[in-house]
Design an enzyme around this catalytic site. Structure first.
Site, mmCIF file in Angstrom:
data_model
loop_
_atom_site.group_PDB
_atom_site.id
_atom_site.type_symbol
_atom_site.label_atom_id
_atom_site.label_comp_id
_atom_site.label_asym_id
_atom_site.label_seq_id
_atom_site.Cartn_x
_atom_site.Cartn_y
_atom_site.Cartn_z
ATOM 1 N N LYS B 24 -5.590 21.549 19.446
ATOM 2 C CA LYS B 24 -4.970 21.915 20.989
ATOM 3 C C LYS B 24 -6.106 22.377 21.208
ATOM 4 O O LYS B 24 -7.063 22.047 22.917
ATOM 5 C CB LYS B 24 -3.937 22.484 20.500
ATOM 6 C CG LYS B 24 -3.248 22.495 22.046
ATOM 7 C CD LYS B 24 -1.940 23.659 21.370
ATOM 8 C CE LYS B 24 -0.901 23.071 20.657
ATOM 9 N NZ LYS B 24 0.305 23.876 20.380
ATOM 10 N N ARG B 95 -0.595 30.485 21.171
ATOM 11 C CA ARG B 95 -0.766 28.816 19.906
ATOM 12 C C ARG B 95 -0.709 28.316 18.922
ATOM 13 O O ARG B 95 -2.316 28.623 18.737
ATOM 14 C CB ARG B 95 -0.055 28.208 21.149
ATOM 15 C CG ARG B 95 0.536 27.930 22.281
ATOM 16 C CD ARG B 95 0.044 27.367 23.665
ATOM 17 N NE ARG B 95 1.365 26.365 23.019
ATOM 18 C CZ ARG B 95 1.293 25.257 24.161
ATOM 19 N NH1 ARG B 95 0.624 25.012 25.565
ATOM 20 N NH2 ARG B 95 2.495 24.602 23.580
ATOM 21 N N GLY B 104 6.029 21.017 17.355
ATOM 22 C CA GLY B 104 6.533 21.672 16.758
ATOM 23 C C GLY B 104 6.677 22.237 15.168
ATOM 24 O O GLY B 104 7.552 23.116 14.734
ATOM 25 N N MET B 106 4.557 24.209 13.933
ATOM 26 C CA MET B 106 3.705 25.679 13.884
ATOM 27 C C MET B 106 4.492 26.478 14.971
ATOM 28 O O MET B 106 4.778 26.260 15.762
ATOM 29 C CB MET B 106 2.098 25.588 14.343
ATOM 30 C CG MET B 106 1.543 24.729 13.522
ATOM 31 S SD MET B 106 1.554 24.637 11.379
ATOM 32 C CE MET B 106 0.238 26.185 11.698
ATOM 33 N N ARG B 341 -2.704 15.816 24.940
ATOM 34 C CA ARG B 341 -3.127 15.214 23.334
ATOM 35 C C ARG B 341 -3.009 13.742 23.759
ATOM 36 O O ARG B 341 -2.229 13.189 24.580
ATOM 37 C CB ARG B 341 -1.912 16.347 22.309
ATOM 38 C CG ARG B 341 -0.971 15.995 22.741
ATOM 39 C CD ARG B 341 0.441 16.693 21.885
ATOM 40 N NE ARG B 341 1.286 16.259 22.475
ATOM 41 C CZ ARG B 341 2.416 16.969 21.172
ATOM 42 N NH1 ARG B 341 2.629 17.870 20.637
ATOM 43 N NH2 ARG B 341 3.227 16.670 21.517
ATOM 44 N N HIS B 457 12.444 18.287 21.633
ATOM 45 C CA HIS B 457 11.784 17.932 20.150
ATOM 46 C C HIS B 457 12.451 16.957 19.529
ATOM 47 O O HIS B 457 11.905 16.148 19.026
ATOM 48 C CB HIS B 457 12.279 19.375 19.481
ATOM 49 C CG HIS B 457 12.123 18.743 17.689
ATOM 50 N ND1 HIS B 457 13.146 18.645 17.383
ATOM 51 C CD2 HIS B 457 10.829 19.477 17.442
ATOM 52 C CE1 HIS B 457 12.187 18.817 15.609
ATOM 53 N NE2 HIS B 457 11.836 19.473 15.963
ATOM 54 N N ARG B 563 11.336 -17.206 -5.495
ATOM 55 C CA ARG B 563 11.623 -17.023 -7.187
ATOM 56 C C ARG B 563 13.137 -18.179 -6.910
ATOM 57 O O ARG B 563 13.834 -17.809 -6.700
ATOM 58 C CB ARG B 563 11.981 -15.700 -6.883
ATOM 59 C CG ARG B 563 11.332 -15.143 -6.743
ATOM 60 C CD ARG B 563 11.641 -13.423 -6.481
ATOM 61 N NE ARG B 563 11.310 -13.225 -5.665
ATOM 62 C CZ ARG B 563 11.523 -11.643 -4.283
ATOM 63 N NH1 ARG B 563 10.894 -11.362 -5.224
ATOM 64 N NH2 ARG B 563 11.432 -12.029 -3.389
ATOM 65 N N ARG B 619 7.570 -20.138 -8.474
ATOM 66 C CA ARG B 619 7.735 -19.179 -9.570
ATOM 67 C C ARG B 619 8.285 -20.049 -10.250
ATOM 68 O O ARG B 619 9.570 -20.049 -9.609
ATOM 69 C CB ARG B 619 7.417 -17.895 -9.214
ATOM 70 C CG ARG B 619 7.107 -17.141 -10.868
ATOM 71 C CD ARG B 619 7.553 -15.780 -10.352
ATOM 72 N NE ARG B 619 8.441 -15.196 -10.295
ATOM 73 C CZ ARG B 619 9.369 -14.200 -10.284
ATOM 74 N NH1 ARG B 619 8.267 -13.005 -10.632
ATOM 75 N NH2 ARG B 619 10.218 -13.562 -10.031
ATOM 76 N N GLU B 796 0.404 -10.488 -14.321
ATOM 77 C CA GLU B 796 1.476 -9.336 -14.060
ATOM 78 C C GLU B 796 1.276 -8.972 -15.525
ATOM 79 O O GLU B 796 1.937 -7.832 -16.024
ATOM 80 C CB GLU B 796 2.503 -10.139 -13.635
ATOM 81 C CG GLU B 796 3.626 -10.864 -14.459
ATOM 82 C CD GLU B 796 4.640 -11.541 -13.434
ATOM 83 O OE1 GLU B 796 4.824 -10.895 -13.002
ATOM 84 O OE2 GLU B 796 4.749 -12.749 -13.797
ATOM 85 N N SER B 815 -1.833 -15.354 -8.342
ATOM 86 C CA SER B 815 -1.088 -14.676 -7.724
ATOM 87 C C SER B 815 -0.994 -12.645 -8.618
ATOM 88 O O SER B 815 -0.566 -13.077 -9.443
ATOM 89 C CB SER B 815 -0.281 -15.313 -7.076
ATOM 90 O OG SER B 815 0.490 -14.058 -6.356
ATOM 91 N N GLY B 817 0.931 -9.892 -9.908
ATOM 92 C CA GLY B 817 2.839 -9.898 -9.039
ATOM 93 C C GLY B 817 2.341 -7.804 -9.992
ATOM 94 O O GLY B 817 2.674 -6.960 -10.624
ATOM 95 N N THR B 818 2.420 -7.354 -8.786
ATOM 96 C CA THR B 818 2.032 -5.832 -9.359
ATOM 97 C C THR B 818 3.321 -4.848 -9.042
ATOM 98 O O THR B 818 3.044 -4.046 -10.094
ATOM 99 C CB THR B 818 1.050 -5.176 -7.987
ATOM 100 O OG1 THR B 818 2.147 -5.768 -6.785
ATOM 101 C CG2 THR B 818 -0.460 -5.829 -7.797
ATOM 102 N N ASP B 820 5.237 -5.717 -11.893
ATOM 103 C CA ASP B 820 5.072 -5.902 -13.357
ATOM 104 C C ASP B 820 4.273 -5.149 -13.348
ATOM 105 O O ASP B 820 4.307 -4.736 -15.124
ATOM 106 C CB ASP B 820 5.193 -6.667 -13.876
ATOM 107 C CG ASP B 820 6.988 -7.577 -14.375
ATOM 108 O OD1 ASP B 820 7.660 -6.798 -13.549
ATOM 109 O OD2 ASP B 820 7.273 -8.331 -14.758
ATOM 110 N N CYS B 883 1.961 -10.945 -4.303
ATOM 111 C CA CYS B 883 3.179 -11.105 -4.166
ATOM 112 C C CYS B 883 3.923 -10.164 -4.603
ATOM 113 O O CYS B 883 4.971 -10.153 -5.159
ATOM 114 C CB CYS B 883 3.488 -12.151 -4.582
ATOM 115 S SG CYS B 883 3.204 -12.790 -6.389
ATOM 116 N N TYR B 903 -5.377 -13.875 0.082
ATOM 117 C CA TYR B 903 -4.271 -13.163 0.718
ATOM 118 C C TYR B 903 -2.776 -12.656 0.729
ATOM 119 O O TYR B 903 -3.077 -11.702 -1.112
ATOM 120 C CB TYR B 903 -3.034 -14.828 1.177
ATOM 121 C CG TYR B 903 -2.348 -15.306 -0.549
ATOM 122 C CD1 TYR B 903 -1.203 -14.904 -0.870
ATOM 123 C CD2 TYR B 903 -3.043 -16.127 -0.855
ATOM 124 C CE1 TYR B 903 -0.782 -15.680 -0.986
ATOM 125 C CE2 TYR B 903 -2.854 -16.790 -1.864
ATOM 126 C CZ TYR B 903 -1.118 -16.004 -2.378
ATOM 127 O OH TYR B 903 -0.354 -16.627 -3.715
#
Lengths: 930, 930
Positions: B24, B95, B104, B106, B341, B457, B563, B619, B796, B815, B817-818, B820, B883, B903
C-alpha cells in the site's frame, strides 16, 4: 577351426587352473608333477562338461569321444596294459571333480573296463578269483546305480542274502564262489532292470560313465548344494572328469585303502590322523560299511607304507601350506595316493592350525587370519553339555563333530526337513547317511549314526556345517517299519527327545542341561591379531546389565544399541508402563513416568558401571506404545469370559423361580438355601465385581482400539512418540544423564550416546535436542558437575538418508538401523513378506537372499553409502555405525568397512565373528568390489 | 550510531521497495510521484515493525516516536493544518500495509486527531456539526475496537438503538443531534470499558494507533492467513504503517467515497467497474453497511469527477500494466485517490484480461501466462447450476463470486469450521462478514450475505479463494437467537441444505443439480500458449472409458495411469474377482480369470478407441487382493447374526415343551400348531440353510484371515501378486494386447504401455517381461498382425530408485508413484500418520506441509532426482512420468520440470492447471532453485 582340447594328462595339466580341471583334477596334476605316487591318468575338463550340457542331443559329442579314445590309447602305452584286452587288462576309475569341493555330491565309478572277458583274463593273470569278482560286482553295482539309475536296494538285497547264505559277517568273509554268484546275480539284475545286458564293450562303459558324471552336475542334490552354499557359475561352472588307472586295496592282506588328514581335523592337533581298511576298495572307508582302523595301527601292520605316508603328509603340507585330506591305496605293499584336498575342519581345528602353522613358519599372520572364515567361529561358540549335569549316558559313539544338541528324533531327512521348517529342533538318526540326506543335515540340530567312523559321510558333512555329530554308535538299532529305535533296551519313538554330544560321543535320553561355550586361548590370540589389523570396531547390542557383561566377555569395544524399551518389559515395570500409556492426562502420565525413572536410571547406571569408559549408545523408546498393551482380541476374550460368568450369576438368581415351575417338590426341599443365595446375588448386583471389571477392561479395549494402526511398522513410534508425548523422552533423557552423573560421582567415566530412533527430518532431532539441552542443564546443576554426552540418531527411515547432510549438522553420530531401513527400502513388511512371498522370491532367484538375513548391498547398501557421503560432507569425522541384525554378518561387515563405517554392532555371540570379519575386510579391501 | 530512518514521505519513498514500505505504501509513493491526486502523507517502514516486535517493553520506542513527531510537523507544514489544533485541525488515517496484500487482515483507523476540542473547532470551521460528529463517532468506535479491544457490539448496539429512536433507516438519515448523542454515548462506553477517558491528546491517539497496527501483524487472524497462504518472512516480514491526511467523502452531497476496478473483476471485461456511496466515509463501501451504487451512475451524478476517474483508470493501467483495484474519495467535488493495488479477480477474469491485455499490446505473452496462477484455473472448472434444473429461485442477491455450491446452512464461522472439519459441506450465511470470519471461509463451500455489495469483504475474500459467493441478498433475515433464517416466508434451520449460485446471485432451497464446467474460449487460447511453451507434457489418470473421455476434454495428451483394478470393482465383476481370490486351485482361479478377461479387454478397447494414437499407460493389479474381500469383522458380524437366527429357530422348536410347563392351558389351545411348527423345524435342521451359510462364510473368513497382513501397505501386492499368481497378470497382459490388436484391426492406432507396480528389483520385471513376451507372441499369432507395446514400471519402492540404472536396462519408461513413495520414504502410513501425529507435526512446524498433499521436494524429490539421473545413464531417452496425486500440483510440476521429467499425470480436472503450471515451470526455470 582347430579342435578344442578337452583332455590333459596328470603330468601336463596346469594345476593352478582349478576352474578348468576341477579341484580334484588339479591336485592330481600337482601331485603327479611334484613326484608323488599318483597312478597315471587324465582329466576331462569342465569345458567338456559345459559343452555337453549345452548340446541338445544325448550321448557324448564325437569330438570328445575321439579325444577320450586317444587318451586311453596313450594311457595303455604308459601303463603297458590294454583297455578291454584279455591279457593285462587296463582298469580305470572315473570320478567327478569341480572347482569347489562338494563332498559326496558327484558320482564315482571304479573298476571300469571289466567285462566277462577281461575278468576271466584277470583271474588267469592274478590267480585270485575272489579279488576279480569283488571288483566286478562293485563295477556292476556302481555302474548300474550311477549310469542307468538302478536302485541300490536291488543290489544290496542280493548281497545281504548272499552274506546270510554263506554265513558271512562282513564282506571280507565272502569267498570267491560267493562273489562269483553275486556277480552273476548282479548281471541278471542289470539286464532285468535295463532290458539289455551289462555292456561288454569297455569303451561303451567308459563313455556312459563319463556322461553320467557330466550329467550329475545338474542333478538335484548337486544343484541344491550349490544353491545352499552360494556356489555360482563364476566360482564353479561344470565338473571335470578324472580318469585314473585303477590300483587295488582289495588284493589281499598286503593291500589296503584309507583316508587321512595331515592334522587332526577335530582338534587341529599336529598329529597324523586317518583311518584305513585292509583288503578293501574305494568307498568302503568313507561309506561307513565297515568300521575302519585308526591310522596308527598301520604303523604296526605295514611299517614301510606308514613311513612313506608320513613323508607324503609332510610333503603335502609343505607344498600346499594347508592341512590336507588325502585318499590312499596300498596295492600289495605299494602306496598310491589317489586324491588330496584342503581339509574340512571344525572351527577350533582351523583356529588351532592357524596359530600352529604361523608358529611353525608355514604361513604368514595374514594367511593365518584369512584361512579362518568368520562364520566358523559360530561353531566354537556352540553350546556344550553342562559338566555338572548328572544325566546318565545311554550309549556312546564316535565324537565326530563337536558341540552338543538336543532335539526330537527323526529317522529320515525328509521328515527332518519338514519338521525343521515348522521350527522344531530335530536330531537326524540314521544307520549311515548318504549324499541325498543333505537337506536333512540343514534342518537338523545334530546327526547320530549307528555306523561309520569319524571320516564317514555324516561326520565330514556335519563338521563342515558345524553341527554336532556322533557317528558309529553301534548300540543303536533302528526299526524303520515301526519308526522306532532301541538303545540299550530303551525305545525311542519318532518325536522323542534325545541329546547328543559330538565332543564326547555321548548320547542321552531327553534334554540335558548345557552351558555357554568358553573361549579357547587360540581364538583369543587370533582375535587379538584381528583387532590389531581391522579398522572397523565391533560393538554389541545389549539392553541389560547381564547382556552388557556378556558383550564385554565377547570382546565388544562398547554398546552400539541399548534398547530402553527392553527395560520396560520386565514384570515389575510393565504395569507402570501400562498406566503411563493408559493415562488420560499428562499429569497421570507424568506420575507413572516418575515411578519408571528410578528403574531406568538404575539399569543404565549398572550398564555404565560395566562398560566404564567405553561408548554406550542408548536408544530412546522406539516401538509403538500399543506393543506394551495386551491385544484387542485378548481383552475381548477376557470381557466375553467375564460376561459369561455374569450371565451364569444372573441365571443362578432366577434358579428358585425356575425350579418352582419345573419341580415344586425339589424346590421345597432347597427353597431356603436357594432363596438366600438369590437374595445375596441380588444384593451384590449393584456393585457387581464382574461388571466393574468389564467396565475397566472396556476402557482399556477402547484405548487399545484407538492406538491400533493400519500399518504399525509405519506408524506412531520412535521420535514421533517422543514429540507427541514429550514427557516420555524427557524421563528417559533424565535417566541417562542422571545415571551418567551418578556413575561419574562414583569415580567412573562415561560419555553416554543419546540415540533417537525413526528420525525423518532435522526438525525432529532439533525438537528432542531442546529437551536434552534443558534436562542436561538441570542434571548438571542438580549434581553440581559436568556431564558429557553425545547426541545422535538412528538412520532407519529413507528420508533421513536423503537429508543426511542436514541431519549431520546436529547429530554427532549416526547408526543405521538396517532392519527397519530394509523394510522401508523394499516396502516389505518383514513378517508379511516372510510368510507370503519371500520364500517364493528366493526359490525363483528373484532375490538371491532374504534381505532381512543378508544385507542387501545393492539397494539398502547403496542408500547407506550415499548417506555416509552426504553426512560426512557436513561432518567429516562423523561416527557411523550399524546396529541392525546385519551388523554381525561377514558380508555386511566387508561392505561396512568398504563404505568407511566406524563400527558395527551386533549380538554378543556374534562379536568374535564380527571382529574376525573386520580384519578380513581390511586384509581383503584391495580385492573387494560390489 | 546513526539513527535508523523509519519514515518516508509519499513523495520520496522508493516505490519498488515493497518489502520496506509495504504494498500500500509503495503504491501511495508511486502514485504521488507520477502526479496522481494522493493526499499528503508518509510511510512508517516494516523495519519499524520488526524493531517493535523485537523489543521487550510495551509502547513505541522513543526513537520511533521522535521520528513520527517530526513527520507530523512536516505534514502540518505541507497541509497548512495543525495536528490537535482547534483551528484548521489536521486529521489523519492510519492504515497497515505489508509487502503482500492481505485484504482486511490488518486494521485501519480514520479521523485520527479528533478530540473534544478539535471537533468543536471543526464544527466552527465547517459549520457542519453532523459531519464532524459522524467523524468523531467513527474514530471512537474504530479506535476503541482496534486499539483497546472493545467489542464492536458495544458500539453497534448504541448505534442501532439510536437509529430506531430517530426513525432512521440508514446512517445518512441520522441528523447532527443524533450523531452528537451517539458520540457522547460512545465516549461513555469507551470510558466504561477501559477505565479511562478517550485520549484527548492527538499524539497519544496516533502512537496507540501506530502500535495497534504494528501489533496486529502477530494477531491470530494475520498469522493464520499467512500460514494458510504460505506467506513466509522472505515474502513479507512485518507491516508498514501509512499515515495519510484525511479527505472526507462524508461532507455532504458533493462528497463521496468509492472503490473501483480498472476492469470488471468478475468477468475481466474491459469496462470501468466500481461502487460508491454519496456522503459516506471510509469502510462504508467495502464493509457493506449500505448497499452502494454502481460507478456508472457517478457519470450522471458527478460528470467531472467521473471524467477524472476515467483518466485515473487509464493512467494506472498503463503505469502498472495490471488491472488495478483503487479507493477514491471525493471531497466537495475534488477527487482524491487513497490506494491502488493489483486487483484480486477470479480466474476467468484473470484469463480474459490476460488475453485482452496481450491483444491491447499492454503485456507480453510471457506476462500474460505468468499472471494467471495455475491454481486459479480450479475456479473456472467449478461446477455450475444445471440450466435444465427447474428448482425455484428462493431469493436473489448479487453475483459476487462465480460458481455454485450446496451445503448445510451455518450462521457463524466457528460452526462452519467445526462442521467443515468433520467433512460436512456448509454454506456460511451472515448479514455481512468480517476479517475474523476468515476461518469460516476456508471451511465453507460458499458464502451468502444479506448485506454488502460486490466489493464487500465477503465478495472480495470469496473471489480470492475461488469460492461461490452471493452478497447483498436482502431478502434474508437471520435470527441468531433461534439459529434460523427466513427467506421469503421459508424458514431455514442451521443444518438445512441450500444452494447458492455465485454466477447469477440466485439462492435455492435444498440441493440443486449441477453440471461440470465448460471451458471458456479464453482459457483454451491461454492453454494453447502454455502448451507451446512448456516442455513437460500433461497426461491424466483415467481408469474407465468415461474418465478417458474426460481426460481428453481437459486436454491431456494421454493417460499416465489406468488402474486395472478399478475395472474389477464394478458390481458385475466383483463376484468373479472374489471367486478368483477364493479359488483353492490354479484351475479354479484360471476359470474365474477367463471370465474376467472379456470385461478387461472390452474396457481397454473402449479406452484405446477414445485415446486413439495417444499414449495409455495401463498398470497391472496393484492392491493386496484382500481389498476385494469383505473385512473379517464384517463377515464375523454376518456369521454372528446367522447364529443368532439359528438360536432363535432352535428356541422355537422347544416352545411347545416350554409352554406346556409354564401354562398347560395355553399349550392345549395352540398345541397342534406349535407341534407342527416344531416338527417342521426339526425336519429342516439337517439341511439347515443358516448352517450352510455359516459354513460358507466361515470358509471365506478363514481365507480373509489368511490373507490378512500386519502392514498391508508393505505387503503382498503389486508385482509380488503378479509373481505368486502369474495367471492374474497373464490375464491382464492378454487383455491389454488383445484390446490393442482389436483396436488396430478396427483401423485405430495404439501402443499401450504396460506398467508394473511395486517393483523393487530388476528380476521382478524380467519375470513379468517373460510373460509379456510369451503372450505377445501368442496374440500376434492369433490376430495375425504386429502389435506394438511398451514395457515399464512404476517407481514407488525406494529400492527401485536405488536400482534405477539396472531397471532402466529393461524398462522403456518409468513413472513415479509418489503416494506410495512418500509413505516409504517417510516410513509414514498415510492413514495412521494423518490420524495420529501429522497434524501436530504441521502445527509445530516440524514438517511445513503434509507430504501427502505437497510433494516433499527435499526428501522424496531428492530421491526422484537421483533415480532419474541413474536411469538416464543407462537409457538417456527414458520417458519419465509421475502419476501420484502430487502430479497435478504447480509446485511439484515446477520441480518435475526442473529434474527433467517427461510428463506428469493427474486427475482430469487438474489437467489444465498442470498445463499452465508446466508453462510457468519453463518460463521460470532460470529463477528456480530448491
Amino acid at each position: 577351426m582347430k579342435e578344442k582340447r578337452f583332455i590333459y594328462f596328470f603330468n601336463e595339466g596346469d594345476s593352478k587352473n582349478k576352474k578348468l580341471l576341477g579341484g580334484k583334477g588339479a591336485n592330481l596334476c600337482e601331485m603327479t608333477q611334484i613326484g608323488l605316487p599318483v597312478p597315471p591318468g587324465f582329466v576331462i575338463t569342465t569345458e567338456a562338461c559345459k559343452a555337453y550340457l549345452g548340446q541338445k542331443k544325448k550321448g557324448l559329442a564325437a569330438e570328445l569321444v575321439e579325444q577320450v579314445r586317444g587318451a586311453m590309447e596313450e594311457l595303455e602305452k604308459r601303463t603297458g596294459k590294454g583297455f578291454g584286452r584279455r591279457e593285462d587288462c587296463l582298469l580305470v576309475s572315473v570320478r567327478s571333480g569341480s572347482a569347489v569341493s562338494m563332498p559326496g555330491m558327484m558320482d564315482t565309478i571304479l573298476n571300469l573296463g571289466l567285462t566277462d572277458q577281461t575278468a576271466a583274463g584277470l583271474v588267469d593273470q592274478t590267480g585270485d578269483e575272489r579279488f576279480v569278482y569283488d571288483l566286478y560286482r562293485r563295477l556292476i553295482q556302481l555302474f548300474g546305480t550311477v549310469c542307468v539309475g538302478i536302485s541300490h536296494e536291488k543290489f544290496n538285497g542280493i548281497f545281504e542274502k548272499a552274506k546270510k547264505k554263506f554265513y558271512a559277517k562282513a564282506d571280507v568273509d565272502l569267498d570267491a564262489g560267493a562273489l562269483r554268484e553275486i556277480t552273476k546275480q548282479f548281471l541278471q539284475v542289470y539286464e532285468q532292470e535295463t532290458g539289455s545286458p551289462f555292456p561288454q564293450d569297455p569303451y561303451e562303459q567308459l563313455e556312459l560313465a563319463v556322461e553320467a558324471v557330466l550329467r550329475s552336475w545338474m542333478g538335484k542334490r548337486a544343484v541344491d548344494y550349490r544353491k545352499q552354499f552360494g556356489i555360482t557359475a563364476d566360482i564353479a561352472d561344470g565338473t571335470a572328469v578324472n580318469v585314473c588307472t585303477m590300483v587295488f586295496g582289495n588284493r589281499g592282506a598286503e593291500s589296503a585303502t584309507g583316508v587321512a588328514f595331515t592334522r587332526d581335523p577335530a582338534t587341529g592337533e599336529n598329529r597324523f590322523f586317518g583311518e584305513y581298511l585292509i583288503n578293501a576298495q574305494g568307498e568302503d572307508v568313507v561309506a561307513g560299511i565297515r568300521t575302519p582302523k585308526p591310522i596308527k595301527t598301520l604303523r604296526r601292520e605295514m611299517p614301510e607304507v606308514y613311513c612313506e605316508l608320513e613323508n607324503l603328509r609332510h610333503t603335502l603340507e609343505q607344498h600346499y601350506r594347508e592341512v590336507q585330506d588325502l585318499e590312499f591305496t596300498v596295492e600289495q605293499g605299494k602306496l598310491h595316493v589317489l586324491q588330496t584336498r584342503d581339509a574340512k575342519m571344525n572351527a577350533s581345528a582351523f583356529i588351532k592350525t592357524s596359530i600352529d602353522m604361523f608358529n611353525e613358519g608355514l604361513i604368514s599372520e595374514r594367511e593365518a587370519l584369512l584361512r579362518v572364515k568368520p562364520e566358523m567361529l559360530a561353531q566354537v561358540l556352540h553350546r556344550q553339555i553342562d559338566p555338572q549335569s548328572t544325566n546318565a549316558v545311554l550309549a556312546q559313539g564316535l565324537p565326530a563333530s563337536p558341540g552338543a544338541a538336543s532335539g526330537k528324533v527323526v529317522f529320515d531327512a525328509d521328515r527332518a526337513e519338514s519338521k525343521g521348517k515348522l521350527g522344531e529342533k530335530v536330531i537326524l538318526v540314521r544307520e549311515e547317511t548318504k549324499p541325498e540326506d543333505i537337506h536333512g543335515f540343514f534342518a537338523a540340530q545334530g546327526i547320530l549314526t549307528s555306523r561309520g567312523g569319524k571320516t564317514s559321510h555324516a561326520a565330514v558333512v556335519a563338521r563342515s556345517m558345524g553341527k554336532a555329530c556322533v557317528s558309529g554308535c553301534e548300540a543303536i538299532e533302528i526299526d524303520h517299519a515301526s519308526r522306532e529305535a532301541r538303545v540299550g533296551g530303551v525305545a525311542f519313538k519318532e518325536g522323542d527327545v534325545i541329546t547328543i554330544d559330538g565332543t564326547t560321543g555321548n548320547v542321552y535320553a531327553g534334554e540335558v542341561p548345557m552351558i555357554e561355550p568358553e573361549f579357547v586361548d587360540d581364538m583369543l590370540v587370533l582375535l587379538e591379531w584381528a583387532d590389531d589389523i581391522s579398522e572397523l570396531r565391533v560393538r554389541a547390542n545389549a539392553d541389560t546389565p547381564e547382556q552388557a557383561a556378556r558383550a564385554l566377555k565377547f570382546g565388544a569395544v562398547g554398546i552400539g544399541l541399548c534398547r530402553t524399551e527392553r527395560m520396560f518389559n520386565q514384570p515389575d515395570r510393565l504395569p507402570i508402563v501400562r498406566e503411563m500409556i493408559l493415562a488420560d492426562t499428562t499429569q497421570e502420565r507424568q506420575a507413572a513416568l516418575d515411578r519408571l525413572l528410578p528403574f531406568q536410571r538404575n539399569d543404565l547406571k549398572e550398564i555404565f558401571h560395566i562398560m566404564d569408559g567405553r561408548p554406550v549408545a542408548v536408544r530412546l523408546l522406539d516401538p509403538p506404545i500399543h506393543e506394551f498393551l495386551p491385544s484387542a482380541d485378548e481383552i475381548q476374550r477376557e470381557i466375553n469370559h467375564l460376561k459369561e460368568l455374569q450371565r451364569t450369576v444372573e441365571g443362578l438368581a432366577d434358579l428358585p423361580d425356575t425350579l418352582l415351575l419345573l419341580d415344586p417338590k425339589l424346590y421345597a426341599k432347597y427353597a431356603d438355601t436357594l432363596e438366600s443365595v438369590a437374595k445375596n446375588l441380588e444384593k451384590v448386583k449393584g456393585k457387581n465385581l464382574a461388571e466393574q471389571m468389564i467396565e475397566a477392561k472396556e476402557t482399556v479395549l477402547k484405548k487399545v482400539r484407538n492406538l491400533a494402526e493400519t500399518n504399525p511398522m509405519l506408524g506412531h513410534r520412535g521420535v514421533r512418540l517422543g514429540i507427541t508425548y514429550p514427557e516420555i523422552y524427557a524421563m528417559q533423557i533424565r535417566a541417562i544423564l542422571e545415571a551418567a552423573a551418578e556413575h561419574i560421582t562414583a569415580g567412573g567415566d562415561i560419555v553416554p550416546e543419546i540415540m533417537i530412533p525413526q528420525v525423518c527430518t532435522l526438525a525432529e532431532l532439533q525438537w528432542v535436542h531442546r529437551y536434552v539441552e534443558q534436562i542436561h542443564k538441570e542434571v548438571e546443576k542438580q549434581y553440581g558437575m559436568t556431564v558429557r554426552y553425545k547426541f545422535g540418531t538412528m538412520i532407519e527411515v529413507v528420508r533421513a538418508c536423503m537429508r543426511a547432510g542436514r541431519i549431520a549438522g546436529l547429530a554427532e553420530f549416526i547408526s543405521f538401523g538396517t532392519n527397519d531401513l530394509t523394510q522401508a527400502t523394499f516396502s516389505f513388511s518383514r513378517e508379511d513378506a516372510e510368510n507370503k512371498f519371500l520364500p517364493l522370491y528366493e526359490d525363483r532367484g528373484i532375490l538371491q537372499h532374504n534381505p532381512f538375513e543378508v544385507l542387501d548391498i545393492k539397494g539398502v547398501g547403496r542408500l547407506m553409502r550415499i548417506t555416509i557421503e552426504w553426512a560426512r560432507k557436513t561432518r567429516p569425522e562423523m561416527s557411523v555405525g550399524i546396529c541392525g541384525e546385519h551388523g554381525g554378518h561377514p558380508d555386511a561387515i566387508m561392505f561396512c568397512h568398504h563404505i568407511g563405517m566406524s563400527y558395527v554392532s551386533c549380538s554378543s555371540p556374534r562379536v568374535p565373528i564380527a571382529r574376525l570379519a573386520a580384519a578380513h575386510a581390511k586384509l581383503n579391501e584391495q580385492e573387494y568390489s560390489i
